[in-house]
Design a protein around this motif. Structure first.
Motif, short mmCIF file in Angstrom:
data_model
loop_
_atom_site.label_atom_id
_atom_site.label_comp_id
_atom_site.label_asym_id
_atom_site.label_seq_id
_atom_site.Cartn_x
_atom_site.Cartn_y
_atom_site.Cartn_z
N GLU A 1 -2.72 -7.89 9.36
CA GLU A 1 -2.82 -8.37 8.03
C GLU A 1 -1.75 -9.64 7.84
O GLU A 1 -2.23 -10.69 7.07
N TRP B 1 -12.85 -3.09 4.05
CA TRP B 1 -11.25 -3.49 4.27
C TRP B 1 -11.31 -4.85 4.05
O TRP B 1 -10.07 -5.17 3.41
N TYR C 1 -6.06 -8.02 15.71
CA TYR C 1 -5.65 -6.62 16.08
C TYR C 1 -5.69 -6.22 17.37
O TYR C 1 -4.78 -5.64 17.99
N VAL D 1 -1.92 -2.68 12.22
CA VAL D 1 -2.82 -3.18 10.95
C VAL D 1 -2.07 -4.06 9.99
O VAL D 1 -2.40 -4.98 9.50
N ARG E 1 -10.52 -5.18 0.20
CA ARG E 1 -9.43 -4.84 -0.19
C ARG E 1 -8.29 -5.58 0.37
O ARG E 1 -7.22 -5.59 -0.50
N PHE E 2 -8.33 -5.97 1.54
CA PHE E 2 -7.36 -6.95 2.09
C PHE E 2 -7.08 -8.36 1.20
O PHE E 2 -6.29 -8.69 0.78
N ARG F 1 0.81 -1.18 0.00
CA ARG F 1 -0.02 0.09 -0.12
C ARG F 1 0.80 1.17 0.13
O ARG F 1 1.92 1.15 0.35
N PHE G 1 -9.49 1.16 13.88
CA PHE G 1 -9.48 -0.01 12.79
C PHE G 1 -10.84 -0.69 13.12
O PHE G 1 -10.89 -0.99 14.12
N LYS G 2 -11.47 -0.96 12.07
CA LYS G 2 -12.78 -1.64 11.90
C LYS G 2 -12.56 -2.61 10.84
O LYS G 2 -12.37 -2.23 9.81
N ALA G 3 -12.97 -4.02 11.22
CA ALA G 3 -12.84 -5.07 10.03
C ALA G 3 -14.13 -4.75 9.20
O ALA G 3 -15.14 -5.70 9.54
N SER G 4 -14.33 -3.79 8.56
CA SER G 4 -15.68 -3.43 7.52
C SER G 4 -15.29 -4.51 6.47
O SER G 4 -14.42 -5.11 6.11
#
Length: 182
Positions: A16, A66, A46, A12, A69-70, A4, A60-63
């Protein structure tokens, strides 16, 4: 490191890395994963990293955004599960030929008296799952899939000198599909 351009929180990045390793481990064990399971594990990793560093958790929110994108960054994709290979006992399958050879030698069996039988399901009314349409048509009308089927059994000896006629197993004594047209 991470591919990134901008990373605000190194926790984060570390989370990951752990999550990608965890997913790889579950994949090697043939354990299916869900979106919710991955997001829950990301939150757990996290919070564990923050606790280990004695730091207050960030924003950080594991939306869902996200997560997608991860998955894209780590080149992980969602696929349908097929077959039953994960349920198979590969150790027993590897050892079985030697055990069978010992049984055959002990019993003094010849290839003419060793038989093998296998089955196969035949869906005789199955319709295709997809179709071709012109660009002007937006949607095809679906219909309920007919699952009418019967089982066919095949049997022959190891030498190949005696082959039984295929045996059909069906719910009716005389299935209509096998009757000659009138």
């Amino acid at each position: 490191m991470d591919d990134r351009k901008r990373v605000n929180d190194q926790r984060v990045v570390k989370m990951e890395q752990y999550l990608a390793s965890w997913i790889s481990d579950k994949e090697s064990q043939s354990i299916p994963l869900t979106k919710k399971g991955i997001m829950d594990m990301a939150r757990d990793f996290y919070l564990t990293i923050c606790h280990a560093q004695r730091a207050k958790p960030g924003k950080f929110k594991a939306s869902t955004g996200w997560l997608y994108r991860f998955l894209s960054r780590k080149d992980i994709r969602n696929i349908n599960l097929t077959g039953e290979i994960a349920s198979a006992d590969s150790v027993a399958a590897t050892n079985f030929p030697a055990i069978l050879k010992d049984i055959i030698e002990e019993g003094g069996y010849v290839p003419e008296v060793i038989y093998n039988m296998d089955e196969c399901g035949l869906q005789y009314k199955k319709m295709p799952k997809s179709t071709f349409l012109s660009k002007s048509v937006k949607q095809a009308k679906g219909r309920k899939m007919d699952k009418s089927r019967f089982t066919v059994l095949f049997c022959c000896n190891l030498a190949g000198t005696h082959k039984h006629k295929p045996l059909v197993v069906y719910i009716a004594a005389n299935p209509k599909v096998l009757q000659p047209p009138v």
